[in-house]
Design a protein around this motif. Structure first.
Motif, PDB file in Angstrom:
ATOM      1  N   GLU B   1     -74.039   8.206 -45.712  1.00  0.00           N
ATOM      2  CA  GLU B   1     -72.994   9.120 -45.241  1.00  0.00           C
ATOM      3  C   GLU B   1     -73.431   9.736 -43.907  1.00  0.00           C
ATOM      4  OE1 GLU B   1     -72.442  12.417 -47.853  1.00  0.00           O
ATOM      5  OE2 GLU B   1     -70.979  13.380 -46.544  1.00  0.00           O
ATOM      6  N   ALA B   2     -72.519   9.704 -42.928  1.00  0.00           N
ATOM      7  CA  ALA B   2     -72.792  10.287 -41.622  1.00  0.00           C
ATOM      8  C   ALA B   2     -72.849  11.806 -41.753  1.00  0.00           C
ATOM      9  CB  ALA B   2     -71.695   9.890 -40.644  1.00  0.00           C
ATOM     10  N   GLN B   3     -73.954  12.391 -41.281  1.00  0.00           N
ATOM     11  CA  GLN B   3     -74.037  13.832 -41.427  1.00  0.00           C
ATOM     12  C   GLN B   3     -75.073  14.453 -40.507  1.00  0.00           C
ATOM     13  OE1 GLN B   3     -74.985  14.567 -45.549  1.00  0.00           O
ATOM     14  NE2 GLN B   3     -76.996  13.640 -45.412  1.00  0.00           N
ATOM     15  N   GLN B  25     -79.750  14.385 -37.493  1.00  0.00           N
ATOM     16  CA  GLN B  25     -78.501  13.625 -37.596  1.00  0.00           C
ATOM     17  C   GLN B  25     -78.827  12.149 -37.805  1.00  0.00           C
ATOM     18  OE1 GLN B  25     -77.441  11.378 -34.953  1.00  0.00           O
ATOM     19  NE2 GLN B  25     -78.699  12.075 -33.222  1.00  0.00           N
ATOM     20  N   ASN B  26     -77.937  11.460 -38.522  1.00  0.00           N
ATOM     21  CA  ASN B  26     -78.180  10.052 -38.850  1.00  0.00           C
ATOM     22  C   ASN B  26     -77.140   9.127 -38.224  1.00  0.00           C
ATOM     23  OD1 ASN B  26     -75.927  10.618 -40.366  1.00  0.00           O
ATOM     24  ND2 ASN B  26     -76.838  10.094 -42.349  1.00  0.00           N
ATOM     25  N   MET B  27     -76.546   9.561 -37.114  1.00  0.00           N
ATOM     26  CA  MET B  27     -75.470   8.799 -36.486  1.00  0.00           C
ATOM     27  C   MET B  27     -75.870   8.204 -35.145  1.00  0.00           C
ATOM     28  SD  MET B  27     -72.481  11.515 -37.478  1.00  0.00           S
ATOM     29  CE  MET B  27     -73.564  12.924 -37.358  1.00  0.00           C
ATOM     30  N   ASN B  28     -77.138   8.295 -34.790  1.00  0.00           N
ATOM     31  CA  ASN B  28     -77.633   7.765 -33.516  1.00  0.00           C
ATOM     32  C   ASN B  28     -76.924   8.393 -32.311  1.00  0.00           C
ATOM     33  OD1 ASN B  28     -79.582   6.065 -32.335  1.00  0.00           O
ATOM     34  ND2 ASN B  28     -78.010   4.574 -31.790  1.00  0.00           N
ATOM     35  N   HIS B  29     -76.604   9.680 -32.444  1.00  0.00           N
ATOM     36  CA  HIS B  29     -75.907  10.371 -31.373  1.00  0.00           C
ATOM     37  C   HIS B  29     -76.854  10.749 -30.246  1.00  0.00           C
ATOM     38  CE1 HIS B  29     -72.278  11.808 -34.001  1.00  0.00           C
ATOM     39  NE2 HIS B  29     -72.199  10.536 -33.637  1.00  0.00           N
ATOM     40  N   ARG B  72     -83.054  11.694 -33.498  1.00  0.00           N
ATOM     41  CA  ARG B  72     -82.360  12.257 -34.641  1.00  0.00           C
ATOM     42  C   ARG B  72     -82.640  13.743 -34.863  1.00  0.00           C
ATOM     43  NH1 ARG B  72     -82.649   9.196 -39.053  1.00  0.00           N
ATOM     44  NH2 ARG B  72     -82.412  10.948 -40.473  1.00  0.00           N
ATOM     45  N   PHE B 102     -69.989  16.662 -34.646  1.00  0.00           N
ATOM     46  CA  PHE B 102     -70.189  16.878 -36.076  1.00  0.00           C
ATOM     47  C   PHE B 102     -71.172  18.046 -36.216  1.00  0.00           C
ATOM     48  CE2 PHE B 102     -68.270  13.019 -37.811  1.00  0.00           C
ATOM     49  CZ  PHE B 102     -68.149  12.252 -36.671  1.00  0.00           C
TER      50      PHE B 102
END
Lengths: 108, 112
Positions: B1-3, B25-29, B72, B102
């Motif tokens: 889950e993206a968060q 964060q785990n979305m590679n933002h 991250r 997010f």
């Protein structure tokens, strides 16, 4: 550089419409809109990237007048779930600025 | 889950005692930010990071430090907290500055 939002607060009955305005003194690349419910984190609604573009889905839409550095959020036929604080966000540079928020309460 | 995960959710500390609030964060933002939220003032940006090892001051950076050693993670450090830093803090991440952000669940900090 914080954008100015108006009104500060609004109370609606279910089914009524509302407009929230956001104005910046700086040139903008984009305008973001977020909604925050009490005790929760802000949640993304939409981004507008070009002047005059209107975006939205269902009953929430927004416009962005790049020349006037203004954006408006339109909520039509409001529902109870629309209650919360609405923030616009702007990015005149690498920094990001949120407005002070508009508290919207929808009553039955 | 993206968060975006922030810890702790609540923290009470005493003036001058160093603390760190973590954010991951785990979305590679690419873009990450810290905000503080105070009644009537909205969300104000403390620091932001455009990418790894690139950080810069936001609107209210005094009394805070950040680091971005990995993509991250973006911890917020208060070296010597004072009562005027009592606030609700949010970490946020987005792919780029002008894309959807997010937010973490927030950290309510009280400094006595």
């Amino acid at each position: 550089q914080q954008p100015v939002q108006s009104p500060q607060a609004v109370i609606l009955r279910e089914g009524e419409d509302a407009v929230i305005n956001c104005s910046s003194s700086k040139a903008l690349y984009s305008v973001h809109w977020y909604r925050q419910k009490h005790g929760e984190a802000p949640v993304f609604l939409m981004i507008l990237l070009k002047g005059g573009e209107q975006k939205g889905h269902e009953k929430i839409s927004a416009s962005f007048n790049e020349k006037k550095q203004q954006s408006s959020l339109y909520l039509t036929a409001s529902q109870l779930s629309y209650s919360g604080t609405y923030f616009c966000g702007t990015d005149p540079g690498n920094q990001f600025y949120f407005g002070t928020g508009t508290s919207l309460t929808v009553i039955p | 889950e993206a968060q975006v995960t922030q810890n702790p959710r609540y923290l009470i500390t005493v003036t001058g005692k160093k603390l760190t609030v973590t954010c991951s964060q785990n979305m590679n933002h690419e873009y990450m930010s810290w905000y503080r939220q105070d009644p009537g003032l909205g969300l104000r940006q403390i620091y932001y990071s455009m990418n790894v090892e690139v950080t810069d001051k936001g609107d209210v950076p005094e009394g805070y430090k950040v680091s971005r050693k990995e993509k991250r993670n973006f911890p917020l450090i208060l070296e010597s907290p004072s009562p005027n830093q009592t606030s609700l803090y949010f970490c946020a991440s987005s792919l780029y500055r002008n894309t959807e952000a997010f937010f973490g669940q927030g950290t309510r900090l009280t400094v006595v």
